[in-house]
Design an enzyme around this catalytic site. Sequence first.
Site, PDB file in Angstrom:
ATOM      1  N   ILE A  16       2.988   0.067  -7.145  1.00  0.00           N
ATOM      2  CA  ILE A  16       2.207   1.055  -6.382  1.00  0.00           C
ATOM      3  C   ILE A  16       2.221   2.403  -7.106  1.00  0.00           C
ATOM      4  CG2 ILE A  16       2.115   2.324  -4.185  1.00  0.00           C
ATOM      5  CD1 ILE A  16       3.276  -0.337  -2.899  1.00  0.00           C
ATOM      6  N   ALA A  49       6.196   5.087   0.870  1.00  0.00           N
ATOM      7  CA  ALA A  49       7.104   3.945   0.691  1.00  0.00           C
ATOM      8  C   ALA A  49       7.802   3.566   1.995  1.00  0.00           C
ATOM      9  CB  ALA A  49       8.106   4.250  -0.416  1.00  0.00           C
ATOM     10  N   ARG A  50       8.878   4.273   2.346  1.00  0.00           N
ATOM     11  CA  ARG A  50       9.607   3.988   3.575  1.00  0.00           C
ATOM     12  C   ARG A  50      10.227   5.274   4.108  1.00  0.00           C
ATOM     13  NH1 ARG A  50       7.145  -0.017   3.968  1.00  0.00           N
ATOM     14  NH2 ARG A  50       7.850  -2.176   3.950  1.00  0.00           N
ATOM     15  N   ASP A  58       3.029   8.485   5.462  1.00  0.00           N
ATOM     16  CA  ASP A  58       2.493   7.259   6.065  1.00  0.00           C
ATOM     17  C   ASP A  58       3.601   6.483   6.769  1.00  0.00           C
ATOM     18  OD1 ASP A  58       0.413   5.331   6.526  1.00  0.00           O
ATOM     19  OD2 ASP A  58       1.294   4.057   4.974  1.00  0.00           O
ATOM     20  N   GLU A 109      10.069   4.284  13.198  1.00  0.00           N
ATOM     21  CA  GLU A 109       8.664   4.095  13.595  1.00  0.00           C
ATOM     22  C   GLU A 109       8.592   3.289  14.895  1.00  0.00           C
ATOM     23  OE1 GLU A 109       6.481   2.258  10.398  1.00  0.00           O
ATOM     24  OE2 GLU A 109       7.053   3.816   8.979  1.00  0.00           O
ATOM     25  N   HIS A 153       1.440   4.427   9.245  1.00  0.00           N
ATOM     26  CA  HIS A 153       1.794   3.270   8.396  1.00  0.00           C
ATOM     27  C   HIS A 153       0.566   2.400   8.080  1.00  0.00           C
ATOM     28  CE1 HIS A 153       5.453   0.697   7.145  1.00  0.00           C
ATOM     29  NE2 HIS A 153       4.410   0.429   6.366  1.00  0.00           N
ATOM     30  N   GLY A 166      -0.625   1.856   4.931  1.00  0.00           N
ATOM     31  CA  GLY A 166      -0.653   1.468   3.507  1.00  0.00           C
ATOM     32  C   GLY A 166      -1.466   0.227   3.178  1.00  0.00           C
ATOM     33  N   SER A 167      -1.111  -0.895   3.789  1.00  0.00           N
ATOM     34  CA  SER A 167      -1.768  -2.156   3.403  1.00  0.00           C
ATOM     35  C   SER A 167      -2.883  -2.547   4.367  1.00  0.00           C
ATOM     36  CB  SER A 167      -0.719  -3.275   3.354  1.00  0.00           C
ATOM     37  OG  SER A 167      -0.156  -3.460   4.636  1.00  0.00           O
TER      38      SER A 167
HETATM   39  P1  NAP Z   1       8.072  -2.210  -7.108  1.00  0.00           P
HETATM   40  O1  NAP Z   1       6.974  -2.674  -7.996  1.00  0.00           O
HETATM   41  O2  NAP Z   1       9.321  -3.029  -7.008  1.00  0.00           O
HETATM   42  O3  NAP Z   1       8.437  -0.719  -7.554  1.00  0.00           O
HETATM   43  C1  NAP Z   1       9.562  -0.041  -7.110  1.00  0.00           C
HETATM   44  C2  NAP Z   1       9.914   1.025  -8.146  1.00  0.00           C
HETATM   45  O4  NAP Z   1      10.972   1.826  -7.634  1.00  0.00           O
HETATM   46  C3  NAP Z   1      10.361   0.446  -9.467  1.00  0.00           C
HETATM   47  O5  NAP Z   1       9.698   1.116 -10.511  1.00  0.00           O
HETATM   48  C4  NAP Z   1      11.868   0.733  -9.514  1.00  0.00           C
HETATM   49  O6  NAP Z   1      12.272   0.986 -10.867  1.00  0.00           O
HETATM   50  C5  NAP Z   1      11.965   1.993  -8.652  1.00  0.00           C
HETATM   51  N1  NAP Z   1      13.270   2.111  -8.013  1.00  0.00           N
HETATM   52  C6  NAP Z   1      13.944   1.167  -7.313  1.00  0.00           C
HETATM   53  N2  NAP Z   1      15.128   1.653  -6.911  1.00  0.00           N
HETATM   54  C7  NAP Z   1      15.209   2.922  -7.368  1.00  0.00           C
HETATM   55  C8  NAP Z   1      16.207   3.938  -7.293  1.00  0.00           C
HETATM   56  N3  NAP Z   1      17.370   3.724  -6.669  1.00  0.00           N
HETATM   57  N4  NAP Z   1      15.965   5.134  -7.887  1.00  0.00           N
HETATM   58  C9  NAP Z   1      14.788   5.345  -8.539  1.00  0.00           C
HETATM   59  N5  NAP Z   1      13.817   4.407  -8.661  1.00  0.00           N
HETATM   60  C10 NAP Z   1      14.022   3.210  -8.066  1.00  0.00           C
HETATM   61  O7  NAP Z   1       7.568  -2.045  -5.611  1.00  0.00           O
HETATM   62  P2  NAP Z   1       6.085  -1.705  -5.100  1.00  0.00           P
HETATM   63  O8  NAP Z   1       5.320  -2.958  -4.907  1.00  0.00           O
HETATM   64  O9  NAP Z   1       5.528  -0.607  -5.936  1.00  0.00           O
HETATM   65  O10 NAP Z   1       6.437  -1.158  -3.631  1.00  0.00           O
HETATM   66  C11 NAP Z   1       7.267  -0.019  -3.479  1.00  0.00           C
HETATM   67  C12 NAP Z   1       7.614   0.204  -2.019  1.00  0.00           C
HETATM   68  O11 NAP Z   1       6.466   0.644  -1.308  1.00  0.00           O
HETATM   69  C13 NAP Z   1       8.037  -1.054  -1.240  1.00  0.00           C
HETATM   70  O12 NAP Z   1       9.416  -1.330  -1.406  1.00  0.00           O
HETATM   71  C14 NAP Z   1       7.682  -0.741   0.184  1.00  0.00           C
HETATM   72  O13 NAP Z   1       8.804  -0.247   0.868  1.00  0.00           O
HETATM   73  C15 NAP Z   1       6.642   0.367   0.060  1.00  0.00           C
HETATM   74  N6  NAP Z   1       5.346  -0.044   0.626  1.00  0.00           N
HETATM   75  C16 NAP Z   1       4.800   0.697   1.639  1.00  0.00           C
HETATM   76  C17 NAP Z   1       3.582   0.310   2.175  1.00  0.00           C
HETATM   77  C18 NAP Z   1       2.947   1.074   3.290  1.00  0.00           C
HETATM   78  O14 NAP Z   1       2.307   0.465   4.136  1.00  0.00           O
HETATM   79  N7  NAP Z   1       3.057   2.378   3.330  1.00  0.00           N
HETATM   80  C19 NAP Z   1       2.916  -0.822   1.694  1.00  0.00           C
HETATM   81  C20 NAP Z   1       3.493  -1.523   0.649  1.00  0.00           C
HETATM   82  C21 NAP Z   1       4.713  -1.129   0.127  1.00  0.00           C
HETATM   83  P3  NAP Z   1      13.784   0.707 -11.350  1.00  0.00           P
HETATM   84  O15 NAP Z   1      14.148  -0.655 -10.829  1.00  0.00           O
HETATM   85  O16 NAP Z   1      13.720   0.814 -12.841  1.00  0.00           O
HETATM   86  O17 NAP Z   1      14.607   1.782 -10.751  1.00  0.00           O
END
Ligand code: NAP
Length: 317
Positions: free
Chosen positions: A156, A235-236, A260, A265, A283, A285-286
């Site tokens: 994302i 994100a969350r 969002d 929530e 919320h 996002g999707s």
């Molecule tokens: P993703 O591809 O797994 O990306 C997560 C990123 O966060 C990775 O680049 C990871 O890199 C980094 N990260 C993880 N832990 C970290 C830490 N402790 N410190 C710094 N960076 C960290 O996940 P995604 O698909 O992009 O989704 C991300 C999040 O968006 C989901 O987990 C979900 O909670 C949220 N989301 C929200 C909605 C909504 O409706 N608003 C919809 C979908 C998703 P490293 O591992 O190198 O640290």
Amino acid sequence: MKKILVTRKLLRSNEDKLKSLYDVKLNLNDELYSQDKLIELSKGCDGILSALTDKLDDQTISKLPESIKILSNFAVGFGNIDLEAAKKRNIAVTNTPEVLTDATAEIGILLILGACRRAAEGIEGAKASNWKWSADYLIGKQLTGTRLGILGMGRIGQKIAKIARSLGMIIHYHNRSKLNDEKENGAIYHEKLDSLLSVSDVLSVCCPASKETINLINKEALEKLPQGAVVTNVARGDIVDDEALIDALDRRKVYAVGLDVYKGEPNLNPGYTKHKSAFILPHLGSATKETRTAMANLAIDNMTEFFETGGCKNKVN
Ligand code: NAP
């Protein structure tokens, strides 16, 4: 035929697909099940198609019937499930990555635009018909030439970076590990979060909620931002300390927020609802038809893959 509990109402086409493959217990009224009710309803089932509104903590998981072998979560995030507890019980947990990246990144950009360009105040003024154009009416922050700090440059985050770049923003990011050149696409890596914060005119929180990231954006972190920065979170809610963010808004340390997602929530902190500089969404996002359909299809496919092979490419524990 395997028996599946589906905890939330899905789109009709997804429920039809489930009915063709499984003996399903659907939630036709979309009732929010308590933990006790979820445990009760899962009796006799082989798997649960869960949603982010289901709190599957250690206690709940330990009381699930022995027959449950998979929790297929209808989300890419899985902060609602205690992965260790599931592992101990030999229950697989799966998620729905990729298919929601575009829709969520669109909302991530909307949060940035809405907060920077004072959309919440603008909508209120337009609806009340009490506004008067003037050279300084609702002057906001322009994105072109502004530095965007992405915390969590995953799927994302990278899509948000791509769109923001086309809007003329300069992209910085922090992950625990640096991306390769192709994924970075010119974005500037910061090994330390503090370093990212110090250059983030606009911050976009895109990392998962985890033990490491809970309240990561707290009072100390907010103080590292440039004066008058904008904070957005797609994100969350657990990643942000609400009291600290509302205080930073009150003090004008933070110019505006775009949110969002929230702790607890749907009961977001009233400090946000009162603040005119808060651009807030429920919320979303999707929330597009294409994406929700694809997410549920993937959650179903994850179950099928698991039952057929004992494994799944989207297993997260
Ligand atoms: P993703 O591809 O797994 O990306 C997560 C990123 O966060 C990775 O680049 C990871 O890199 C980094 N990260 C993880 N832990 C970290 C830490 N402790 N410190 C710094 N960076 C960290 O996940 P995604 O698909 O992009 O989704 C991300 C999040 O968006 C989901 O987990 C979900 O909670 C949220 N989301 C929200 C909605 C909504 O409706 N608003 C919809 C979908 C998703 P490293 O591992 O190198 O640290």
